[in-house]
Design a protein around this motif. Structure first.
Motif, PDB file in Angstrom:
ATOM      1  N   SER A   1     -14.097  39.745 -28.823  1.00 17.43           N
ATOM      2  CA  SER A   1     -14.877  40.168 -27.671  1.00 17.43           C
ATOM      3  C   SER A   1     -14.418  39.473 -26.384  1.00 17.43           C
ATOM      4  O   SER A   1     -13.275  38.971 -26.322  1.00 17.43           O
ATOM      5  CB  SER A   1     -16.364  39.930 -27.955  1.00 17.43           C
ATOM      6  OG  SER A   1     -17.172  40.531 -26.977  1.00 17.43           O
TER       7      SER A   1
ATOM      8  N   ALA B   1       2.385  39.378 -17.567  1.00 13.64           N
ATOM      9  CA  ALA B   1       1.680  38.923 -16.362  1.00 13.64           C
ATOM     10  C   ALA B   1       1.473  37.405 -16.378  1.00 13.64           C
ATOM     11  O   ALA B   1       1.443  36.767 -15.332  1.00 13.64           O
ATOM     12  CB  ALA B   1       0.338  39.641 -16.231  1.00 13.64           C
ATOM     13  N   ARG B   2       1.339  36.834 -17.560  1.00 15.14           N
ATOM     14  CA  ARG B   2       1.158  35.391 -17.669  1.00 15.14           C
ATOM     15  C   ARG B   2       2.479  34.643 -17.689  1.00 15.14           C
ATOM     16  O   ARG B   2       2.504  33.422 -17.851  1.00 15.14           O
ATOM     17  CB  ARG B   2       0.353  35.055 -18.935  1.00 15.14           C
ATOM     18  CG  ARG B   2      -1.100  35.566 -18.874  1.00 15.14           C
ATOM     19  CD  ARG B   2      -1.869  35.240 -20.143  1.00 15.14           C
ATOM     20  NE  ARG B   2      -2.096  33.828 -20.269  1.00 15.14           N
ATOM     21  CZ  ARG B   2      -3.256  33.199 -20.093  1.00 15.14           C
ATOM     22  NH1 ARG B   2      -4.330  33.891 -19.792  1.00 15.14           N
ATOM     23  NH2 ARG B   2      -3.354  31.909 -20.221  1.00 15.14           N
TER      24      ARG B   2
ATOM     25  N   GLN C   1     -26.648  38.784 -15.147  1.00 16.48           N
ATOM     26  CA  GLN C   1     -25.593  38.063 -15.881  1.00 16.48           C
ATOM     27  C   GLN C   1     -24.192  38.501 -15.451  1.00 16.48           C
ATOM     28  O   GLN C   1     -23.193  38.000 -15.957  1.00 16.48           O
ATOM     29  CB  GLN C   1     -25.772  38.247 -17.395  1.00 16.48           C
ATOM     30  CG  GLN C   1     -27.058  37.637 -17.966  1.00 16.48           C
ATOM     31  CD  GLN C   1     -27.223  36.172 -17.668  1.00 16.48           C
ATOM     32  OE1 GLN C   1     -27.901  35.799 -16.696  1.00 16.48           O
ATOM     33  NE2 GLN C   1     -26.587  35.320 -18.460  1.00 16.48           N
ATOM     34  N   GLY C   2     -24.119  39.442 -14.542  1.00 19.33           N
ATOM     35  CA  GLY C   2     -22.834  39.738 -13.903  1.00 19.33           C
ATOM     36  C   GLY C   2     -21.908  40.645 -14.693  1.00 19.33           C
ATOM     37  O   GLY C   2     -20.686  40.518 -14.590  1.00 19.33           O
TER      38      GLY C   2
ATOM     39  N   LEU D   1      -7.502  39.690 -22.646  1.00 25.11           N
ATOM     40  CA  LEU D   1      -7.434  38.478 -21.814  1.00 25.11           C
ATOM     41  C   LEU D   1      -8.046  37.295 -22.553  1.00 25.11           C
ATOM     42  O   LEU D   1      -7.526  36.178 -22.503  1.00 25.11           O
ATOM     43  CB  LEU D   1      -8.160  38.701 -20.486  1.00 25.11           C
ATOM     44  CG  LEU D   1      -7.516  39.734 -19.557  1.00 25.11           C
ATOM     45  CD1 LEU D   1      -8.371  39.918 -18.307  1.00 25.11           C
ATOM     46  CD2 LEU D   1      -6.100  39.309 -19.165  1.00 25.11           C
ATOM     47  N   ASN D   2      -9.153  37.534 -23.239  1.00 24.99           N
ATOM     48  CA  ASN D   2      -9.785  36.472 -24.014  1.00 24.99           C
ATOM     49  C   ASN D   2      -8.793  35.918 -25.047  1.00 24.99           C
ATOM     50  O   ASN D   2      -8.615  34.703 -25.182  1.00 24.99           O
ATOM     51  CB  ASN D   2     -11.032  37.022 -24.720  1.00 24.99           C
ATOM     52  CG  ASN D   2     -11.803  35.947 -25.462  1.00 24.99           C
ATOM     53  OD1 ASN D   2     -12.141  34.911 -24.920  1.00 24.99           O
ATOM     54  ND2 ASN D   2     -12.041  36.182 -26.753  1.00 24.99           N
TER      55      ASN D   2
ATOM     56  N   GLN E   1     -11.803  40.145 -14.281  1.00 21.71           N
ATOM     57  CA  GLN E   1     -10.364  39.946 -14.140  1.00 21.71           C
ATOM     58  C   GLN E   1      -9.590  41.142 -14.684  1.00 21.71           C
ATOM     59  O   GLN E   1      -8.574  41.540 -14.116  1.00 21.71           O
ATOM     60  CB  GLN E   1      -9.961  38.666 -14.886  1.00 21.71           C
ATOM     61  CG  GLN E   1      -8.536  38.249 -14.621  1.00 21.71           C
ATOM     62  CD  GLN E   1      -8.244  36.854 -15.141  1.00 21.71           C
ATOM     63  OE1 GLN E   1      -8.606  36.502 -16.253  1.00 21.71           O
ATOM     64  NE2 GLN E   1      -7.587  36.057 -14.325  1.00 21.71           N
TER      65      GLN E   1
ATOM     66  N   TYR F   1     -18.432  31.596 -24.264  1.00 23.51           N
ATOM     67  CA  TYR F   1     -19.383  32.680 -23.979  1.00 23.51           C
ATOM     68  C   TYR F   1     -19.368  33.772 -25.036  1.00 23.51           C
ATOM     69  O   TYR F   1     -20.393  34.405 -25.280  1.00 23.51           O
ATOM     70  CB  TYR F   1     -19.086  33.280 -22.607  1.00 23.51           C
ATOM     71  CG  TYR F   1     -19.461  32.346 -21.506  1.00 23.51           C
ATOM     72  CD1 TYR F   1     -20.782  32.256 -21.092  1.00 23.51           C
ATOM     73  CD2 TYR F   1     -18.519  31.523 -20.902  1.00 23.51           C
ATOM     74  CE1 TYR F   1     -21.153  31.386 -20.086  1.00 23.51           C
ATOM     75  CE2 TYR F   1     -18.875  30.645 -19.896  1.00 23.51           C
ATOM     76  CZ  TYR F   1     -20.198  30.585 -19.491  1.00 23.51           C
ATOM     77  OH  TYR F   1     -20.549  29.709 -18.502  1.00 23.51           O
ATOM     78  N   THR F   2     -18.232  34.018 -25.659  1.00 21.35           N
ATOM     79  CA  THR F   2     -18.189  35.084 -26.666  1.00 21.35           C
ATOM     80  C   THR F   2     -19.002  34.718 -27.910  1.00 21.35           C
ATOM     81  O   THR F   2     -19.304  35.583 -28.715  1.00 21.35           O
ATOM     82  CB  THR F   2     -16.740  35.371 -27.100  1.00 21.35           C
ATOM     83  OG1 THR F   2     -16.118  34.123 -27.423  1.00 21.35           O
ATOM     84  CG2 THR F   2     -15.957  36.040 -25.992  1.00 21.35           C
TER      85      THR F   2
ATOM     86  N   VAL G   1      -0.093  41.948 -20.578  1.00 21.03           N
ATOM     87  CA  VAL G   1      -0.744  40.696 -20.154  1.00 21.03           C
ATOM     88  C   VAL G   1       0.186  39.506 -20.399  1.00 21.03           C
ATOM     89  O   VAL G   1       0.260  38.581 -19.584  1.00 21.03           O
ATOM     90  CB  VAL G   1      -2.109  40.512 -20.864  1.00 21.03           C
ATOM     91  CG1 VAL G   1      -2.677  39.119 -20.626  1.00 21.03           C
ATOM     92  CG2 VAL G   1      -3.088  41.579 -20.380  1.00 21.03           C
TER      93      VAL G   1
ATOM     94  N   PRO H   1     -18.033  38.130 -19.213  1.00 19.50           N
ATOM     95  CA  PRO H   1     -18.093  38.859 -17.943  1.00 19.50           C
ATOM     96  C   PRO H   1     -16.967  38.483 -16.969  1.00 19.50           C
ATOM     97  O   PRO H   1     -16.448  39.347 -16.260  1.00 19.50           O
ATOM     98  CB  PRO H   1     -19.470  38.479 -17.397  1.00 19.50           C
ATOM     99  CG  PRO H   1     -20.300  38.262 -18.628  1.00 19.50           C
ATOM    100  CD  PRO H   1     -19.355  37.573 -19.576  1.00 19.50           C
ATOM    101  N   ARG H   2     -16.595  37.221 -16.916  1.00 19.83           N
ATOM    102  CA  ARG H   2     -15.489  36.833 -16.036  1.00 19.83           C
ATOM    103  C   ARG H   2     -14.203  37.558 -16.422  1.00 19.83           C
ATOM    104  O   ARG H   2     -13.430  38.001 -15.577  1.00 19.83           O
ATOM    105  CB  ARG H   2     -15.270  35.312 -16.098  1.00 19.83           C
ATOM    106  CG  ARG H   2     -14.042  34.841 -15.328  1.00 19.83           C
ATOM    107  CD  ARG H   2     -13.852  33.322 -15.368  1.00 19.83           C
ATOM    108  NE  ARG H   2     -13.778  32.764 -16.704  1.00 19.83           N
ATOM    109  CZ  ARG H   2     -12.726  32.891 -17.516  1.00 19.83           C
ATOM    110  NH1 ARG H   2     -11.649  33.549 -17.138  1.00 19.83           N
ATOM    111  NH2 ARG H   2     -12.742  32.348 -18.711  1.00 19.83           N
TER     112      ARG H   2
ATOM    113  N   LEU I   1      -6.777  43.412 -12.755  1.00 18.88           N
ATOM    114  CA  LEU I   1      -5.398  43.604 -13.204  1.00 18.88           C
ATOM    115  C   LEU I   1      -5.057  45.090 -13.267  1.00 18.88           C
ATOM    116  O   LEU I   1      -3.922  45.492 -12.985  1.00 18.88           O
ATOM    117  CB  LEU I   1      -5.186  42.946 -14.567  1.00 18.88           C
ATOM    118  CG  LEU I   1      -5.199  41.411 -14.559  1.00 18.88           C
ATOM    119  CD1 LEU I   1      -5.248  40.872 -15.986  1.00 18.88           C
ATOM    120  CD2 LEU I   1      -3.973  40.845 -13.840  1.00 18.88           C
TER     121      LEU I   1
ATOM    122  N   ILE J   1      -7.196  32.062 -25.080  1.00 17.85           N
ATOM    123  CA  ILE J   1      -7.319  31.179 -26.237  1.00 17.85           C
ATOM    124  C   ILE J   1      -5.926  30.740 -26.696  1.00 17.85           C
ATOM    125  O   ILE J   1      -5.709  29.576 -27.029  1.00 17.85           O
ATOM    126  CB  ILE J   1      -8.091  31.899 -27.367  1.00 17.85           C
ATOM    127  CG1 ILE J   1      -9.569  32.055 -26.971  1.00 17.85           C
ATOM    128  CG2 ILE J   1      -7.968  31.144 -28.688  1.00 17.85           C
ATOM    129  CD1 ILE J   1     -10.411  32.839 -27.972  1.00 17.85           C
TER     130      ILE J   1
END
Ligand SMILES: NC(=O)c1ccc[n+]([C@@H]2O[C@H](COP(=O)([O-])OP(=O)(O)OC[C@H]3O[C@@H](n4cnc5c(N)ncnc54)[C@H](OP(=O)(O)O)[C@@H]3O)[C@@H](O)[C@H]2O)c1
Ligand SMILES: NC(=O)c1ccc[n+]([C@@H]2O[C@H](COP(=O)([O-])OP(=O)(O)OC[C@H]3O[C@@H](n4cnc5c(N)ncnc54)[C@H](OP(=O)(O)O)[C@@H]3O)[C@@H](O)[C@H]2O)c1
Ligand SMILES: NC(=O)c1ccc[n+]([C@@H]2O[C@H](COP(=O)([O-])OP(=O)(O)OC[C@H]3O[C@@H](n4cnc5c(N)ncnc54)[C@H](OP(=O)(O)O)[C@@H]3O)[C@@H](O)[C@H]2O)c1
Ligand SMILES: NC(=O)c1ccc[n+]([C@@H]2O[C@H](COP(=O)([O-])OP(=O)(O)OC[C@H]3O[C@@H](n4cnc5c(N)ncnc54)[C@H](OP(=O)(O)O)[C@@H]3O)[C@@H](O)[C@H]2O)c1
Ligand SMILES: [Zn+2]
Ligand SMILES: [Zn+2]
Ligand SMILES: [Zn+2]
Ligand SMILES: [Zn+2]
Lengths: 344, 344, 344, 344
Positions: B292, B186-187, B129-130, B154-155, B300, B99-100, B183, B295-296, B304, B159
């Motif tokens: 970048s 958190a992961r 598009q949310g 997060l992106n 998220q 999406y990016t 993050v 939207p998801r 967080l 990745i």
């Protein structure tokens, strides 16, 4: 027996050395052929930190079992390939499945003697770790010598995860590049393009690739666009030569989210590569290193040669006797031959 | 209403402009805050190919719904974050989940007006598009402004696939680096180390990282070895600054099969990075660009912040009125503040 | 125009209905062919919760553009496939890349009228979401009708991640199973085996599979062992029929860590499957459901037909005029034909 | 020394047996504790095809080195965990990274004697394969005994790929379920729910899970919807009990594209599970088997206990002397205790 002894940079002699014995639990193998690898050329000119001369190098080996004390079921007379890298199978990296990065790595032609000799002793450890594979009857020993480099190619494409519908660009079509083209097709690539400076090699690549170009004569960007613009560009680029400029070109040609493999190492004397890092960032590219292969990939490589999915015959320029190893190395260096198989 | 108008490089004026109207099917939002992003600083000094002045920029926005014609169920008075990037959801890249890299990308602060203004009109397309998310009551609007940069973080880690047991090194602990540290925890990262040149920022990072060091005062290799040698080294390195030397350092410090993220772009004026490419090849490293967010990931990110998994409060240096936007940009440029939220 | 109207279970009439108009921003398409799908057969006998009669069903459609108000650049006269599923591209599932599970899914033949009619109106929304694909000249319209089922097959194998070296067993070689065999080869499977009860279909599968057997005549376990024991067994099993017993057989035949796809739904009236769950647990098997396809997979499917990687011609038993739709459904039900294309 | 000898189903005797010797290259370990596993209970009642009585079973062992002939650097007096499964590291499955499916698997408590004895001899092979881990000082030996079951839990969640933002449901909160809850949190799950029939165990699970319910008292579907409807439902379900009904429930409760783990085996005497296969097909669910663990996961498990990420203390109901092994097994069978550690 006769063996080529690597005594240091630019110094190989053919000598009579004591015949090795089949170790308890091991094997004795008569070498049919050992192909000259680019890394042999590098070792010849620059040395290799993992090799202490004097040493028998050579690691793309096929031969025939003369004596087998291992009880592994292989018959005397059976032709086999002798894998190079021997991972331990139980270190941190091995337990992550990263066998090529084994912390206890040993290898034929490095810690164990290599294939530029009439005979090779195979240690029980190597047998146990599964580096020997039986050569099917219809595959000749010269072809079988390409098992190891093909296994490296498989490693690269596993890391890249080449798959159905990918548009793949291979830069450099030496023996390695030509195998990459074929493996990309076998994994389902929708289109495979190739760039190569040397027109003789380009002619060989033409047999395998969908489209080819010489970047000295044709703009690579236009070439890639012509064939893949409607398909979303090339989303996989494999740099199958040890050339910094080609690594930079890969970043320019890859589509957004493209995956790139730095398959070749740069010269030890000048390993620096200057790249436009913003291409990575803004196009979300990924670059993957790939080095060597594991025993499973060697087995799969030989299967692909046997099934015909990968045709290595056109990549073998010639075979030469052991005495001519040094001139074979020089010939490889000059780019005159793609693969030369030494027959000790 | 009052708005900051970007008129070209080093030229922003605060002006009265006509109040935007809520579009049919869209919304009118009163801006509570819009945080200054490093890319605003770059746009201010160097321009941005996607922005045609005069334009209202600003894209880390939180506000309150004043009028809602969209029928999406959100109430007037509801506080929301306004996502930046608006992917189309149906181009080649979107259908691959990239999406990016949307081929029809639009964004608030770019094709649509941004957050450095008292009010923003939200187009029905953006709503569909949310990109809007409701801010929970216990999260203040300043914190909510960091949703977008956190989404980018997060992106990057998606990745990279940061996960249980990873040893992560973050280079650069501005606001972005500090969010990466959190993050990674958190992961499930087993250990998170941080390197930073500025001691004030290092002090902030200390709250989040397991261990920190200033590479100007301590050898980074020794630092990394001290804490991770027994664990196999750092297998993930995140370059959270736009500095070529840090990209090169990442290659040196990463363990074999390490994964590296080039999270920051280099200066437009000098995007070249000189790296030892053999580190990639022989260690089988992988390098990933990240740019970048989608939207998801914005949704998220806000979750967080709301759950407390990521604490952005210590990263907000101050808030300033719209009139001081230019001086906020200069302050960011000088590295005096981590994040400044503009209150139009 | 003439259209087949589905009025309820076991009730289809061929009627004259008003010709649809090309919507503003949409298209009018003359249907060249619409293939009968197993789900049409199920809808005919049992109904479908997503279809409210009276309705024009049919969703494996190829046709020709008669009028184009969309400005998408396709010419009048251009032949196209009309994709079935139309995901929204911005819901939670779409943003995860799970397009087949779109929360706002619509589809031709369901919410929008289908292909068992002389003409179809295409809504601008469907065009925007990318469900139309141009048919290359050398592909005939009947072949093109198989784009959608082939796209479903691609979805299944993406979920299964079929790849180089896999040994794949396909259970059931109707049109779907035969496409699975070919796609597995295209993705690099080392060997593809097939089991089928009906000897006529087995004869068709023989063209594509490496080895075939009728499980009523030969023990499936022995068959699989004979061909794959040395290769590690079948590590992928695709159940390409809606039969509970075949799902259970898949668990028995899969090698440890084998991946299984339940590609076919069981009859609505008896969806229960009794399996030995310990095979899953102790062999660490994985079972994947696969349902429908996305627009990207439709595009790829048509490419594979066009390139010859998948040959669908032998799977088309015959074509019939619209008047014989009901008898075509009955013929499919009796298993007499693999694929029938209706020519309205 | 004193040892528990398993002589066949429902027949264990505590006997004096000759003290084992430290093998050349191996170790002698004094057992501090060995926890009773559900599979010990199954072996007691139904036998185990991999165990030939009379045999010393027990495989969740922690102890202290008494003699070390291995040269691996561990000191006499060092406390260690003794891993169970010992993969070979070089068979087909190992080279694929599928260590739990090793074709040459051996294990403590199976081919090698287990932990229900005062002393254990450790073979050099086991040491080389990396199954011993040093227990940090602040971790007591009883806690350390849970390393192996926790490693199995890690294996399950690796296969499931539990990650940031997942909504996880655990069915059954015995010791295993309670560890699953904690590991899901450690891997970044946004919410972890638990279902359990036994209210005492539910009380333990309450410490770890976000929300709990007894499915005998509350409708599981309503419970799951209440907490996760807005989040997209539970997209991961872990069946942490050996109950067919729970496996079926998992299919019903999982969201579209949900991932399910069959973590528990069903009783050998009735391993059949009747499921609605259409839930798999139409929701594109995936079901994963998970069995046992590998040495890397054992190491990671002990790290998670040591770091406090997983708290196993509340899961240890009690410790009992070796003489009471049989009654411990019966107590486990009756579900009265979660974990009992035997102190030989
Ligand atoms: N990753 C591994 O495990 C592994 C294993 C084996 C080999 N390798 C590496 O793979 C690379 C290829 O091996 P090889 O045996 O095929 O080597 P090779 O025979 O040297 O082939 C490389 C070819 O690339 C061409 N080339 C150089 N620069 C180019 C450019 N900018 N654009 C297009 N073509 C260019 C060369 O042409 P000219 O000769 O005219 O310069 C040459 O024909 C080597 O770097 C080798 O070290 C890696
Ligand atoms: N990928 C994306 O989507 C995305 C989104 C947002 C931001 N970004 C990028 O992320 C980066 C970080 O953003 P930010 O807002 O946190 O920027 P920042 O405030 O500039 O922070 C970067 C920090 O890194 C430090 N640094 C520079 N060179 C270093 C080195 N060699 N070793 C250690 N530390 C070093 C800097 O210290 P000094 O100030 O002393 O130099 C500074 O404190 C920027 O490049 C930004 O453009 C990317
Ligand atoms: N996932 C999706 O998106 C999707 C899309 C399209 C179709 N499908 C499903 O895919 C399945 C196959 O479609 P199709 O059109 O090819 O159906 P089909 O024509 O009914 O073919 C299925 C074949 O399987 C054979 N078969 C049945 N039980 C068998 C067994 N135990 N062992 C071996 N062969 C057996 C059948 O033989 P007999 O006729 O002799 O029983 C039949 O020839 C159907 O269930 C369909 O619903 C799924
Ligand atoms: N995959 C592996 O490597 C591995 C390793 C170790 C253990 N396991 C398996 O993992 C499972 C759990 O182990 P454990 O030691 O925790 O077993 P356990 O003590 O028997 O715990 C299972 C719990 O599940 C409850 N339960 C049963 N049916 C239920 C249902 N329908 N809904 C909700 N709760 C239900 C049981 O309650 P009641 O007692 O009231 O029935 C019991 O409290 C066992 O099947 C074991 O064999 C697997
Ligand atoms: Zn190793
Ligand atoms: Zn897009
Ligand atoms: Zn959707
Ligand atoms: Zn093994």
């Amino acid at each position: 027996m006769k063996a080529a002894i690597y005594r240091g940079t630019e110094d190989i002699v053919i000598q009579d050395v004591p015949m090795p014995e089949a170790p308890a639990g091991g094997m004795l193998v008569k070498v049919h052929g050992c192909a000259v690898c680019g890394s042999d050329v590098r070792t010849y000119f620059f040395g290799n930190s993992m090799i202490t001369p004097p040493w028998i190098i050579g690691h793309e080996t096929a031969g025939e079992i003369i004596e087998n004390n291992s009880g592994n079921g292989m018959q005397v007379g059976q032709r086999i390939t002798v894998g190079t890298a021997i991972p331990c199978g139980h270190c941190r990296q091995c337990y992550l499945g990263h066998y090529t990065m084994c912390e206890n790595m040993t290898a034929h032609g490095f810690e164990f003697p290599g294939g530029y000799a009439e005979y090779m002793a195979i240690e029980p450890y190597a047998i146990q770790q599964g580096v020997l594979n039986c050569i099917p009857e219809h595959v000749n020993s010269d072809e079988a010598c390409l098992t190891e480099p093909l296994a490296c190619v498989l490693n690269g494409q596993e890391i890249l995860n080449v798959g159905l519908g990918d548009r793949v660009l291979v830069i450099g079509t030496g023996a390695i590049g030509c195998m990459h083209i074929q493996v990309a097709h076998a994994r389902g690539a929708a289109m495979v393009l190739a760039l190569e400076l040397d027109d003789r090699r380009l002619a060989v690549a033409k047999e395998f690739a969908d489209h080819i170009a010489n970047p000295a004569k044709e703009d690579p960007k236009e070439f890639v666009d012509r064939w893949t613009k409607d398909l979303g560009g090339v989303n996989v680029v494999i740099v199958a030569c040890g050339v910094a400029k080609a690594q930079m070109l890969a970043l320019e040609l890859a589509s957004p989210r493209g995956r790139i493999c730095n398959f070749g190492g740069l010269p030890k004397t000048d390993p620096m590569s200057t790249i436009n890092a913003n291409l990575i960032h803004y196009k979300e590219l990924s670059i993957f290193g790939s080095f060597s292969s594991n025993p499973r990939q060697n087995q799969q490589a030989l299967s692909l040669i046997a099934s015909g999915a990968v045709n290595v015959k056109p990549l073998i320029s010639k075979s030469l006797p052991l005495d001519l190893l040094e001139s074979a190395i020089l010939e490889m260096k000059r780019g005159e031959s793609m693969k030369i198989v030494i027959h000790p």
